[in-house]
Each structure stands twice: as structure tokens, then as C-alpha cells.
Design a protein around this motif. Structure first.
Motif, PDB file in Angstrom:
ATOM      1  N   GLU A  31      25.140  46.175  42.915  1.00  0.00           N
ATOM      2  CA  GLU A  31      25.449  45.321  41.712  1.00  0.00           C
ATOM      3  C   GLU A  31      26.788  45.666  41.317  1.00  0.00           C
ATOM      4  N   TYR A  32      27.624  44.732  41.052  1.00  0.00           N
ATOM      5  CA  TYR A  32      28.926  44.736  40.911  1.00  0.00           C
ATOM      6  C   TYR A  32      29.460  45.575  39.590  1.00  0.00           C
ATOM      7  N   SER A  33      30.252  46.461  39.743  1.00  0.00           N
ATOM      8  CA  SER A  33      30.869  47.130  38.685  1.00  0.00           C
ATOM      9  C   SER A  33      32.296  46.896  38.387  1.00  0.00           C
ATOM     10  N   ASP A  34      32.630  46.774  37.250  1.00  0.00           N
ATOM     11  CA  ASP A  34      33.985  46.423  36.870  1.00  0.00           C
ATOM     12  C   ASP A  34      35.061  47.817  37.167  1.00  0.00           C
ATOM     13  N   VAL A  35      34.520  48.785  37.529  1.00  0.00           N
ATOM     14  CA  VAL A  35      35.226  50.105  38.047  1.00  0.00           C
ATOM     15  C   VAL A  35      36.069  49.454  39.319  1.00  0.00           C
ATOM     16  N   GLN A  36      37.250  49.353  39.403  1.00  0.00           N
ATOM     17  CA  GLN A  36      38.052  48.721  40.457  1.00  0.00           C
ATOM     18  C   GLN A  36      37.667  50.011  41.640  1.00  0.00           C
ATOM     19  N   ALA A  37      37.958  51.216  41.213  1.00  0.00           N
ATOM     20  CA  ALA A  37      37.954  52.213  42.397  1.00  0.00           C
ATOM     21  C   ALA A  37      36.804  52.283  43.200  1.00  0.00           C
ATOM     22  N   TYR A  64      31.081  32.443  35.583  1.00  0.00           N
ATOM     23  CA  TYR A  64      32.611  32.292  35.685  1.00  0.00           C
ATOM     24  C   TYR A  64      33.400  33.631  35.448  1.00  0.00           C
ATOM     25  N   SER A  65      33.460  34.262  34.338  1.00  0.00           N
ATOM     26  CA  SER A  65      34.005  35.347  34.012  1.00  0.00           C
ATOM     27  C   SER A  65      33.686  36.726  34.677  1.00  0.00           C
ATOM     28  N   ARG A  66      32.504  36.777  35.058  1.00  0.00           N
ATOM     29  CA  ARG A  66      32.050  37.938  35.986  1.00  0.00           C
ATOM     30  C   ARG A  66      32.836  37.504  37.500  1.00  0.00           C
ATOM     31  N   VAL A  67      32.593  36.623  38.154  1.00  0.00           N
ATOM     32  CA  VAL A  67      33.152  36.312  39.309  1.00  0.00           C
ATOM     33  C   VAL A  67      34.664  36.195  39.264  1.00  0.00           C
ATOM     34  N   TYR A  68      35.206  35.801  38.282  1.00  0.00           N
ATOM     35  CA  TYR A  68      36.728  35.710  38.357  1.00  0.00           C
ATOM     36  C   TYR A  68      37.372  37.246  38.196  1.00  0.00           C
ATOM     37  N   ASN A  69      36.756  37.963  37.291  1.00  0.00           N
ATOM     38  CA  ASN A  69      37.031  39.385  37.250  1.00  0.00           C
ATOM     39  C   ASN A  69      37.078  40.200  38.369  1.00  0.00           C
ATOM     40  N   LEU A  70      35.837  40.202  39.108  1.00  0.00           N
ATOM     41  CA  LEU A  70      35.879  40.473  40.477  1.00  0.00           C
ATOM     42  C   LEU A  70      37.056  40.041  41.366  1.00  0.00           C
ATOM     43  N   ALA A  71      36.976  38.825  41.505  1.00  0.00           N
ATOM     44  CA  ALA A  71      38.107  38.139  42.496  1.00  0.00           C
ATOM     45  C   ALA A  71      39.387  38.671  42.153  1.00  0.00           C
ATOM     46  N   GLU A  97      31.328  29.084  39.791  1.00  0.00           N
ATOM     47  CA  GLU A  97      31.550  30.446  40.539  1.00  0.00           C
ATOM     48  C   GLU A  97      32.655  30.260  41.653  1.00  0.00           C
ATOM     49  N   LEU A  98      32.503  29.083  42.600  1.00  0.00           N
ATOM     50  CA  LEU A  98      33.701  28.813  43.336  1.00  0.00           C
ATOM     51  C   LEU A  98      34.709  28.677  42.642  1.00  0.00           C
ATOM     52  N   ASP A  99      34.652  27.736  41.580  1.00  0.00           N
ATOM     53  CA  ASP A  99      36.140  27.591  40.855  1.00  0.00           C
ATOM     54  C   ASP A  99      36.668  29.067  40.468  1.00  0.00           C
ATOM     55  N   ALA A 100      35.799  29.839  40.016  1.00  0.00           N
ATOM     56  CA  ALA A 100      36.345  31.225  39.509  1.00  0.00           C
ATOM     57  C   ALA A 100      37.077  31.921  40.755  1.00  0.00           C
ATOM     58  N   VAL A 101      36.519  31.883  42.035  1.00  0.00           N
ATOM     59  CA  VAL A 101      37.171  32.645  43.049  1.00  0.00           C
ATOM     60  C   VAL A 101      38.511  31.901  43.412  1.00  0.00           C
ATOM     61  N   MET A 102      38.533  30.669  43.499  1.00  0.00           N
ATOM     62  CA  MET A 102      39.615  29.757  43.841  1.00  0.00           C
ATOM     63  C   MET A 102      40.835  30.032  42.760  1.00  0.00           C
ATOM     64  N   ASP A 103      40.253  30.120  41.301  1.00  0.00           N
ATOM     65  CA  ASP A 103      41.532  30.512  40.303  1.00  0.00           C
ATOM     66  C   ASP A 103      41.957  31.730  40.597  1.00  0.00           C
TER      67      ASP A 103
END
Length: 424
Positions: A31-37, A64-71, A97-103
């Protein structure tokens, strides 16, 4: 480094295993965590990282926000490419979600290839054709994305990779940014890959496990696969999906191995409260009793799986009742594991698989092999069940004997390990 962004856990697994089979050391972040490390730690140790952002059921803007933050977080990591995994039935929010990755990555082009021929899912004239459904993929992206789309027909693909490459380059100059490719066979998927790879500029690959399989054939690390088992005892199959395919598979394995099915009463767990805990305890006690009696294959399923009135699978959603049911399955498995050693857990349904990992506080799944198309096997990494084998399967994947294949694979693998240890 290859990074896969999936919207549920089974998708992260069935795509990640395509790379593992070709020699890439592969880790699935459950599961995605916004902890970059945390993500960077996996990147330093593996060739491919498959991340479940768990966004399939989210509203579009939240997804969108969740995928964008990860990307954005991974934008500084050197990668060969990023693969945006989408559901082969186009559930969730594939376009935004594809838009989020591309952005987030500043990518000018994306190639969408959702076909998975091995599992009977083919895109023809922009329509996803399955035995049960017809889904207009081209319309989903045309209406859901802010970018212009162009459809690559079977006729153009069958002219060969060079023709297809030139067509895509011409259309890019005309302003098209998202290409949606038909495909009915692995040979056509290979043509699409060979056309897209030489195109200059940052391109996001987007699709099912079928196209990921083609991409992963491009490079082989030739690492030796070594699997191991934590224990020699019971295999627990947990069916949280309510799809009719899962019902058939569970019935067949029950009859083949004379294994009774323990049914968790969804009416007692979907609303929480006292009955929730009592039902978990009842199922746990029943399964422990069966193990004591010598059963080495144990089946646990939601009671709604075998509803006589169920003609089509109910939409899976994030309503509180569905969350409670998946959580109840995860807690039941965790309680069982405290009492007996499980050789493996087989899980159907993305939410169920995630809840089992959460119950064990597992941080990831190290992929080892693929038993059949879309059915990967791996080992839990971290948490209380560190090293235990886990097999995940989307509810609609596989033939009627899919679960029988899984158990046969586990048995064959155990015998192979015994021969390695003791000779003979």
C-alpha cells in the motif's frame, strides 16, 4: 529501475510478477505510503518496484491527487520507464490516473494497451471484449482525460512495428498524446512494444499485465529463482471476491480435495459491533478444529459468494460494509496464524489481499513466480508473517480449476525443496 503504479494489490502483483519471471528482482509495496524514504529504500534493493496506490474505489479527484503525489515523489529516481497498471475491465479511474502520472513526470505521450489475451481480454476497435462484457475503452479515455486520444487499429498494428512507429510519430506532431492500441494476441502486443520503444521522448506505458509481460521480455537479468517455505503445514484459501468465477473455482477445489468450506456470515460482520467479533471467533475456532483433525487444505469464503440470486458480480466498492467484510477476513487469517503454521495463504480479491497484508503488518511481497496467467506467488516481507508464501488472484481470473492448479503448484514446489534439502 522500473516502477509500476497500480490501483489495487492484485494488479500490482500480477504485473510485477511478469518482471520477476524474466529475472528482475521485484518487490510489491502493498500500500502506498507518502513517506518518500520508504519507496526509496525499495528502489535501492530491487530492479522493479510495483506500488499499490489503492485508489480504484476513490473519487476521481482524490485518485488523481494520490497518484500525482506518488509520481512526483519518484520523479527524481532514475527509471527505465514507469508503467501505469490499469484494470483490464477498466474499473476505477484509469484516465485521470494516467493524466496524473503524465502531469507529474512531464511526459508528452502515453501508450495504453489494456488487452490481456491469455485471460480472454482483447481490445478490438477500441472496445474491450470479454466473455461477459463489452467496454468502450476509447470512450473512457477520450471523455475522462484532458488530453487528445488516438486509436491504433488492428489493421495498422498488423502492418508491422515500423509502420506503427511512423504512424504514432505523425500523430504526435498533430497533437495527439494518448494512443490506445487494439490487440488480440501476444504477437500483436509484441509489435506494439517494438514500435513504441524506439520513439524519442518520455513515454508512459499503460495497460494490463499482458502488455507488461511483453515489456519485461525486453531485458533479462538471468538471476536464479530460489523459493523457500516457512512451514510444511496447512494451505489456507481465502475467497473475498463475490465473482461467479471464484464460486466455481472454490466449488471445484472443495470437491477435488474433499475440503469443506467455512463461510463467514457477511450479515454479522458488515456492520461491525459485537457480532463482528463473534463471527471472526466462530470461523477461527472452526478452522483451528479442522486443522487439528488433519485437514491440510482449508477454504474460507464470504457467505454471499454462493448466493443463489447472484447473476452477475456485485460492484466492489469502498462502502463501510465492504470494508468491514474484507477486514474481518484479514483478522480471521491473522488469528489463525497465531495458532498454527500456515504454509501459504491463497487470496482472491484485491481488498481481501490487502487486508490480509495489513493484518500481518507486512510491508511488501517479494515475488517468486507466476502459477498461471495473472496468478503470482510471492513471500511476505516484514511483519508477523515474514517469509510466508502468499498467492493473490483477481476474482475473475483463471479457469474453473485455477485454485486446484495453485495447490498442485505448492505441493510440487514443496517436494522439489525437500529433494534439494535431503537428496533423492
Amino acid at each position: 529501475m522500473i516502477i509500476i503504479i497500480a490501483d489495487d494489490l492484485t494488479g500490482a502483483n500480477d504485473t510485477g510478477v511478469q518482471f520477476q519471471k524474466n529475472g528482475f528482482s521485484t518487490m510489491v509495496q502493498t500500500e502506498y505510503s507518502d513517506v518518500q524514504a520508504e519507496s526509496l529504500q525499495w528502489c535501492n534493493r530491487y530492479d522493479a518496484l510495483s506500488i499499490n496506490v489503492n485508489s480504484r474505489q476513490l473519487p476521481p479527484q482524490e485518485a488523481y491527487s494520490r497518484v500525482y503525489n506518488l509520481a512526483r515523489q519518484i520523479s527524481g529516481i532514475p527509471t527505465e520507464y514507469v508503467y501505469k497498471k490499469i484494470d483490464s475491465l477498466l474499473r476505477g479511474n484509469p484516465a485521470v490516473e494516467l493524466d496524473a502520472v503524465m502531469d507529474a513526470l512531464g511526459a508528452g505521450t502515453a501508450l495504453v494497451v489494456p488487452s490481456f489475451p491469455e485471460n480472454g481480454r482483447q481490445l478490438v476497435n477500441g472496445i474491450m471484449v470479454t466473455p461477459d462484457d463489452r467496454i468502450n475503452v476509447e470512450q473512457i479515455f477520450r471523455e475522462g482525460s484532458k488530453r487528445s486520444t488516438f486509436k491504433l487499429s488492428l489493421e495498422e498494428i498488423r502492418k508491422g512495428p515500423e509502420n506503427l512507429k511512423q504512424l504514432m510519430e505523425r500523430k504526435r506532431k498533430e497533437g495527439f498524446q494518448i494512443f490506445i492500441a487494439d490487440a488480440t494476441s501476444d504477437a500483436e502486443l509484441e509489435t506494439i512494444k517494438n514500435a513504441a520503444k524506439p520513439i524519442d521522448g518520455k513515454m508512459i506505458f499503460c495497460g494490463s499485465a499482458g502488455f507488461a509481460k511483453q515489456l519485461s521480455n525486453e531485458k533479462r537479468f538471468q538471476k536464479e529463482l530460489v523459493t523457500s517455505e516457512k512451514s510444511e503445514d496447512a494451505v489456507l484459501v481465502v475467497a473475498g471476491s463475490r465473482r461467479k468465477e471464484t464460486a466455481v473455482q472454490l466449488q471445484q477445489i472443495s470437491e477435488a480435495f474433499l475440503a469443506p468450506i467455512v463461510r463467514i456470515d457477511v450479515s454479522k460482520v458488515e456492520n461491525g459491533g459485537r457480532s463482528y467479533s463473534e463471527e471472526i471467533t466462530r470461523c477461527t475456532d472452526k478452522i483451528l478444529q479442522m486443522a487439528e483433525e488433519g485437514h491440510r487444505l482449508i477454504l474460507l469464503a464470504v457467505s454471499s459468494l454462493f448466493s443463489a440470486t447472484q447473476e452477475k458480480p456485485k460492484p466492489e466498492n469502498k462502502d463501510p460494509e465492504a470494508v468491514n467484510i474484507a477486514a474481518a477476513l484479514g483478522e480471521t487469517v491473522e488469528k489463525i496464524y497465531r495458532k498454527i503454521r500456515l504454509r501459504a495463504v491463497v487470496s482472491t480479491g484485491g481488498d481481501t489481499s490487502l487486508q490480509i497484508c495489513k493484518a500481518f503488518r507486512s510491508k511488501g511481497i517479494e515475488l517468486c513466480d507466476e502459477i498461471a496467467a495473472g496468478i503470482p506467488v510471492g513471500r511476505m516481507a516484514g511483519g508477523e508473517a515474514d517469509g510466508m508464501m502468499i498467492i493473490t488472484k483477481s476474482g475473475g481470473f483463471g479457469n474453473g480449476d485455477a485454485l486446484i492448479q495453485v495447490v498442485n503448484y505448492l505441493d510440487d514446489n514443496r517436494h522439489e525443496n525437500e529433494r534439494r534439502l535431503y537428496g533423492g
